[in-house]
Motif scaffolding. Structure first.
Motif, mmCIF file in Angstrom:
data_model
loop_
_atom_site.group_PDB
_atom_site.id
_atom_site.type_symbol
_atom_site.label_atom_id
_atom_site.label_comp_id
_atom_site.label_asym_id
_atom_site.label_seq_id
_atom_site.Cartn_x
_atom_site.Cartn_y
_atom_site.Cartn_z
ATOM 1 N N TRP A 57 1.195 -1.424 0.027
ATOM 2 C CA TRP A 57 0.327 -0.030 0.401
ATOM 3 C C TRP A 57 1.720 1.347 -0.174
ATOM 4 C CZ3 TRP A 57 -5.114 -0.532 -0.649
ATOM 5 C CH2 TRP A 57 -5.946 -1.998 0.196
ATOM 6 N N SER A 117 3.062 2.051 12.693
ATOM 7 C CA SER A 117 3.899 1.334 14.247
ATOM 8 C C SER A 117 3.751 2.456 15.194
ATOM 9 C CB SER A 117 4.146 0.624 14.492
ATOM 10 O OG SER A 117 4.110 -0.857 13.465
ATOM 11 N N TYR A 149 -6.316 -2.489 12.558
ATOM 12 C CA TYR A 149 -4.948 -2.885 12.415
ATOM 13 C C TYR A 149 -3.900 -1.730 13.035
ATOM 14 C CZ TYR A 149 0.038 -4.889 10.892
ATOM 15 O OH TYR A 149 1.180 -4.405 10.919
ATOM 16 N N GLY A 151 -0.666 -1.070 13.946
ATOM 17 C CA GLY A 151 0.833 -2.046 13.292
ATOM 18 C C GLY A 151 1.010 -2.893 14.568
ATOM 19 N N GLU A 224 -9.077 3.068 11.927
ATOM 20 C CA GLU A 224 -8.502 3.386 10.277
ATOM 21 C C GLU A 224 -10.020 4.451 9.448
ATOM 22 O OE1 GLU A 224 -7.911 -0.219 10.682
ATOM 23 O OE2 GLU A 224 -6.799 -0.504 9.054
ATOM 24 N N GLY A 228 -7.639 -1.274 6.304
ATOM 25 C CA GLY A 228 -7.030 -1.704 4.829
ATOM 26 C C GLY A 228 -6.890 -3.031 5.139
ATOM 27 N N SER A 229 -6.721 -3.639 6.781
ATOM 28 C CA SER A 229 -5.476 -5.024 6.297
ATOM 29 C C SER A 229 -6.516 -5.819 6.338
ATOM 30 C CB SER A 229 -4.408 -4.254 7.565
ATOM 31 O OG SER A 229 -3.451 -3.607 7.730
ATOM 32 N N ILE A 260 -2.499 3.825 5.636
ATOM 33 C CA ILE A 260 -2.883 3.807 4.374
ATOM 34 C C ILE A 260 -3.628 4.558 3.661
ATOM 35 C CG2 ILE A 260 -4.769 2.111 3.043
ATOM 36 C CD1 ILE A 260 -3.554 -0.624 4.828
ATOM 37 N N LYS A 286 3.922 5.124 4.882
ATOM 38 C CA LYS A 286 3.436 4.569 3.516
ATOM 39 C C LYS A 286 3.871 5.240 3.100
ATOM 40 C CE LYS A 286 1.003 0.830 4.831
ATOM 41 N NZ LYS A 286 1.316 -0.665 4.968
ATOM 42 N N ARG A 410 -2.273 -9.012 -2.727
ATOM 43 C CA ARG A 410 -2.198 -9.371 -1.553
ATOM 44 C C ARG A 410 -2.909 -10.134 -0.693
ATOM 45 N NH1 ARG A 410 0.546 -9.880 3.680
ATOM 46 N NH2 ARG A 410 0.331 -8.913 4.992
#
Ligand code: PXG
Length: 444
Positions: A57, A117, A149, A151, A224, A228-229, A260, A286, A410
Motif C-alpha cells: 500500500w 507502528s 490494524y 501496527g 482507520e 485496510g489490513s 494506508i 507509507k 495481497r
C-alpha cells in the motif's frame, strides 16, 4: 552482493515478517523480486508482475519514479544523516509545513517517525500527555476497534483488533483499552459498491463505552477511516461523522490512522477530506514518500502542541522521538513525492480510476466461492469462502495462480486485496481483475 537468488543457508537465516516462513522457504517460485519499475516488479526468474497492492500500500506513484530517485541520490551528496534531537535540518521543517498545508484546517504540527507502528504509539503518547498537561490526568483509556490494524507496537496491538496479532502478547497489553465493534456485516452489506448505507448506528456503541467507563477516563478513540489490513472494510455512511460528534461532546480525542489512506489512495490528501470528517490527530506513513525510505508521522491539532509547550523554555517538552525521526533521505523522498502529488494531477487521476476499479472488481460477483466484494476509492477486496478446516488456503492458491498469470495480489485470510498504483491505466486495472477471475477459477 552476489546472486539475487538466496542459497539454502541464506534462506534459513532470514526470519521473514508476517510470512509463512516454512512454506515460503520451500515454495518461493515467482516470489523473489529482482527489479521494480512503474507499476511492475520483475522476479529473479525474469517474470513481470503487476503490483496490485503498490508494494504494501505504499508505492502509489509506481516504483522508482525518476523525480524521487533523483531527489534521494542528490540528498546523499549533501547531508546523509542529521541528528534528530536538539539539531535541525531545514528540509524537515519545510516538509512539516507542507504536510500541515495538505491536512484539514486546524492541524498545526507534524512529528516524524519511521513507520506506521511508531506513528500510532506516538499519537497515543501525545493523547496521554495532552490530557495530563491540561489537568485531566484521569483520561488514560483508549478505545480502538475490532478488526482494526494499528501496527505492531504494544500500543498499536492493544488498540488493534486482530486476534492473531494480540493473543501471544495478552499479558503485555496496555490496560484500560476497550474496543468498538467492527462495522462489517455481510448480511447487510455484501457486494455493496462503495460505502454501505447500513451501520452508522454502530458508532453509538461509543456512547455505551462512555457510559460504562465515564468520559473522564477516556483519552482517545483511534480508528482507520477505512480498515485496510483486514480486507478493505468500508465505513458505513454517517459512521465517522457520528464518532466525531460523540468524541467532541465528551472531550475525547479522535485519531484517524491514515497509514494506508493518507497521501492519495482516497483521491484526496487524506481520508479525513474524502469523508469530510476532521480528527484531532492523523497518523501517516507509507505513501508520504512513496515507500522509498522508511518514514511515518503524526499530524496534530495546533492546540494539542500548544498545550504541551509548557515548563521552562530550556527544557524538553515531549520526551519522545527516534534516532531516525525526519531522516534526511526520507525527507528528500517525501518532498519529491509531494511535488509529484501536486504537479502530476494524482488525486484527479485516482478519482478517474475509482469507477474503473469498482466496475472491474464487482464484475467478479458470481465467480466460484466469491462471498463478498468491497471497494473504497482506489482500494478493493474480494472475499472467498474458506476451504473447510483450512482457513487461508483458498486465497493462497488464488495468489499463486495469479503470480503465474503476472499479477501480485495481497492475501490475508481468505481475502484478496487490491490497492493498485495511482499511475495504473484503466486497462491495467481491468487486466488485473481478469487475472483474478482466472485465478479464482483455476484455484477451484
Ligand atoms: N496503521 C495502519 C492503518 C496500517 O495499515 C500500520 C499502522 C503499521 O505500519 P508499519 O509501517 O509499522 O508497518 C499499518 C500497516 C496489508 C498490509 O497487507 C498493511 C500494512 C502493512 C503491511 C501489509 O494490508 N499496514
Amino acid at each position: 552482493m552476489g546472486s539475487l537468488e538466496p542459497n539454502d543457508r541464506e534462506l534459513a537465516a532470514y526470519w521473514m515478517p508476517f510470512t509463512h516462513n516454512r512454506y515460503f522457504k520451500q515454495h518461493h517460485s515467482r516470489r523473489m523480486l529482482a527489479k521494480a519499475e512503474g507499476a511492475y516488479y520483475w522476479t529473479t526468474e525474469g517474470e513481470k508482475l503487476f503490483d496490485a497492492l503498490s508494494g504494501l500500500w505504499c508505492c502509489g506513484l509506481g516504483h522508482r519514479h525518476p523525480k524521487i530517485v533523483e531527489a534521494v541520490k542528490q540528498q546523499l551528496d549533501s547531508v546523509d544523516y542529521s541528528p534528530a534531537f536538539q539539531m535541525g535540518y531545514g528540509p524537515t521543517f519545510k516538509l512539516a509545513e507542507r504536510i500541515v498545508g495538505m491536512a484539514p484546517a486546524g492541524m498545526g504540527q507534524v512529528f516524524f517517525v519511521n513507520s506506521g507502528s511508531e506513528a500510532v504509539d506516538t499519537s497515543m503518547k501525545m493523547a496521554l500527555a495532552y490530557h495530563r498537561t491540561k489537568g485531566e490526568a484521569s483520561r488514560t483509556r483508549f478505545i480502538g476497534r475490532e478488526r482494526g490494524y494499528h501496527g505492531v507496537g504494544f500500543g498499536g496491538i492493544s488498540v488493534g483488533g486482530m486476534v492473531a496479532n494480540r493473543k501471544m502478547y495478552a499479558s503485555a497489553m496496555l490496560t484500560g483499552v476497550d474496543h468498538l465493534p467492527h462495522t462489517y456485516n455481510p448480511k447487510e452489506m455484501a457486494f455493496t459498491k462503495g460505502e454501505p448505507t447500513w451501520g452508522a448506528h454502530l458508532a453509538n456503541e461509543l456512547e455505551r463505552l462512555i457510559a460504562l467507563h465515564d468520559a473522564s477516563t477516556i483519552a482517545a478513540v483511534i480508528v482507520e477511516p477505512m480498515q485496510g489490513s483486514t480486507g478493505v472494510i468500508v465505513p458505513p455512511k454517517g459512521y465517522l461523522e457520528r464518532l466525531r460528534e460523540i468524541c467532541t461532546k465528551n472531550g475525547i480525542l479522535l485519531i484517524f490512522d491514515e497509514v494506508i489512506t493518507g497521501f492519495g489512495r482516497m483521491g484526496t490528501h487524506f481520508a479525513a477530506q474524502h469523508f469530510g470528517v476532521t480528527p484531532d490527530m492523523i497518523t501517516f506513513a507509507k505513501g508520504v514518500n512513496n515507500g522509498t525510505v522508511p518514514m511515518g508521522g503524526v499530524i496534530a491539532r495546533k492546540d494539542l502542541y500548544d498545550t504541551l509547550m509548557t515548563g521552562p523554555e530550556h527544557a524538553v517538552e515531549f520526551f519522545h522521538g527516534y534516532t531516525y525521526s525526519g531522516h534526511p533521505l526520507a525527507v528528500a523522498a517525501a518532498h519529491a513525492t509531494l511535488d509529484i502529488l501536486a504537479t502530476e494531477g494524482i488525486n484527479e487521476r485516482v478519482k478517474s480510476l475509482v469507477p474503473v476499479l469498482e466496475d472491474a472488481a464487482h464484475s467478479l460477483k458470481g465467480e466460484p466461492n466469491v462471498i463478498d466484494i468491497r471497494n473504497c476509492q482506489l482500494a478493493a477486496a474480494v472475499e472467498l469462502a474458506p476451504i473447510e478446516g483450512k482457513p487461508g488456503l483458498r486465497a493462497l492458491k488464488v495468489f499463486e495462480e495469479a503470480l503465474k498469470r503476472g499479477v501480485l495480489f495481497r492475501f490475508t485470510g481468505d481475502i484478496l486485496a487490491m490497492g493498485p498504483p495511482f499511475i495504473s491505466t484503466p486497462d491495467e486495472l481491468r487486466r488485473m481483475t481478469e487475472v483474478l477471475r482466472e485465478s479464482i477459477r483455476a484455484a477451484g
